[in-house]
Design a protein around this motif. Structure first.
Motif, PDB file in Angstrom:
ATOM      1  N   ARG A 242       1.445  12.651 -10.459  1.00  0.00           N
ATOM      2  CA  ARG A 242       0.515  11.519 -10.483  1.00  0.00           C
ATOM      3  C   ARG A 242       1.239  10.183 -10.635  1.00  0.00           C
ATOM      4  O   ARG A 242       0.729   9.147 -10.225  1.00  0.00           O
ATOM      5  CB  ARG A 242      -0.495  11.680 -11.622  1.00  0.00           C
ATOM      6  N   SER A 243       2.425  10.201 -11.226  1.00  0.00           N
ATOM      7  CA  SER A 243       3.146   8.944 -11.451  1.00  0.00           C
ATOM      8  C   SER A 243       4.103   8.590 -10.319  1.00  0.00           C
ATOM      9  O   SER A 243       4.770   7.558 -10.376  1.00  0.00           O
ATOM     10  CB  SER A 243       3.908   9.008 -12.782  1.00  0.00           C
TER      11      SER A 243
ATOM     12  N   PRO B  75       5.677   6.870  -7.384  1.00  0.00           N
ATOM     13  CA  PRO B  75       5.383   5.518  -6.887  1.00  0.00           C
ATOM     14  C   PRO B  75       4.788   5.452  -5.485  1.00  0.00           C
ATOM     15  O   PRO B  75       3.963   4.581  -5.209  1.00  0.00           O
ATOM     16  CB  PRO B  75       6.742   4.810  -6.922  1.00  0.00           C
TER      17      PRO B  75
ATOM     18  N   LEU C 144       2.618   7.216  -4.081  1.00  0.00           N
ATOM     19  CA  LEU C 144       1.239   7.685  -3.996  1.00  0.00           C
ATOM     20  C   LEU C 144       0.262   6.561  -3.707  1.00  0.00           C
ATOM     21  O   LEU C 144      -0.761   6.763  -3.060  1.00  0.00           O
ATOM     22  CB  LEU C 144       0.867   8.362  -5.320  1.00  0.00           C
ATOM     23  N   ARG C 145       0.546   5.357  -4.165  1.00  0.00           N
ATOM     24  CA  ARG C 145      -0.412   4.256  -4.034  1.00  0.00           C
ATOM     25  C   ARG C 145      -0.359   3.568  -2.665  1.00  0.00           C
ATOM     26  O   ARG C 145      -1.183   2.714  -2.379  1.00  0.00           O
ATOM     27  CB  ARG C 145      -0.179   3.242  -5.134  1.00  0.00           C
ATOM     28  N   ILE C 146       0.591   3.914  -1.820  1.00  0.00           N
ATOM     29  CA  ILE C 146       0.716   3.271  -0.508  1.00  0.00           C
ATOM     30  C   ILE C 146      -0.485   3.619   0.364  1.00  0.00           C
ATOM     31  O   ILE C 146      -0.866   4.765   0.484  1.00  0.00           O
ATOM     32  CB  ILE C 146       2.029   3.712   0.195  1.00  0.00           C
TER      33      ILE C 146
ATOM     34  N   SER D 244      -3.636   3.038   0.033  1.00  0.00           N
ATOM     35  CA  SER D 244      -4.849   3.460  -0.685  1.00  0.00           C
ATOM     36  C   SER D 244      -5.127   4.946  -0.495  1.00  0.00           C
ATOM     37  O   SER D 244      -6.245   5.348  -0.181  1.00  0.00           O
ATOM     38  CB  SER D 244      -6.055   2.637  -0.230  1.00  0.00           C
ATOM     39  N   GLY D 245      -4.081   5.739  -0.610  1.00  0.00           N
ATOM     40  CA  GLY D 245      -4.262   7.180  -0.529  1.00  0.00           C
ATOM     41  C   GLY D 245      -4.078   7.759   0.863  1.00  0.00           C
ATOM     42  O   GLY D 245      -4.052   8.970   1.021  1.00  0.00           O
TER      43      GLY D 245
END
Length: 123
Positions: free
Chosen positions: A95-96, A98, A100-102, A104-105
């Motif tokens: 979950r952490s 980095p 992952l946030r690119i 918006s999923g």
């Protein structure tokens, strides 16, 4: 317990990042990996070359072909293996991540796979 964490990406999304933003993200991923290395939890981490090969049986003979087995917009771009005390910790690490946030999923996701011991039992 060891876990294989596969990192999926979408080439179109990753390729659309401005150079400065991509460089910053690479720095964040490097820091993420270093923190896991320092904690002793990182076993291995590697990026994968874009050129995959598939081996499957065709008419009772193994045949090698170019490319991944399935057609998809997302592909496995890298992986890491962690050795942690629980599945929850492996999921917290995933979950952490980095990247992952690119997008918006839509930039990909991670799969968390528990690894077996050499005797076939789960870690």
């Amino acid at each position: 317990m060891k876990y294989l964490i596969l990192i999926y990406g979408n080439e179109e999304v990753w390729g659309s990042l401005p150079e400065r933003e991509l460089a910053a993200l690479i720095g964040e991923v490097d820091a993420f990996n270093e923190a896991l290395r320092v904690s002793g939890e990182l076993v291995d981490s590697q990026g994968l070359e874009i050129r995959a090969r598939t081996v499957r049986m065709v008419d009772d003979a193994p045949v090698v072909t170019d490319g991944p087995y399935l057609e998809a917009k997302e592909y496995v771009g890298s992986y890491f293996v962690v050795d942690v005390g629980s599945e929850q910790r492996a999921l917290d690490i995933a979950r952490s991540y980095p990247g992952l946030r690119i997008g918006s999923g839509i930039g990909g996701g991670l799969e968390v796979w528990p690894l077996m011991n050499q005797d076939g039992a789960s870690h």
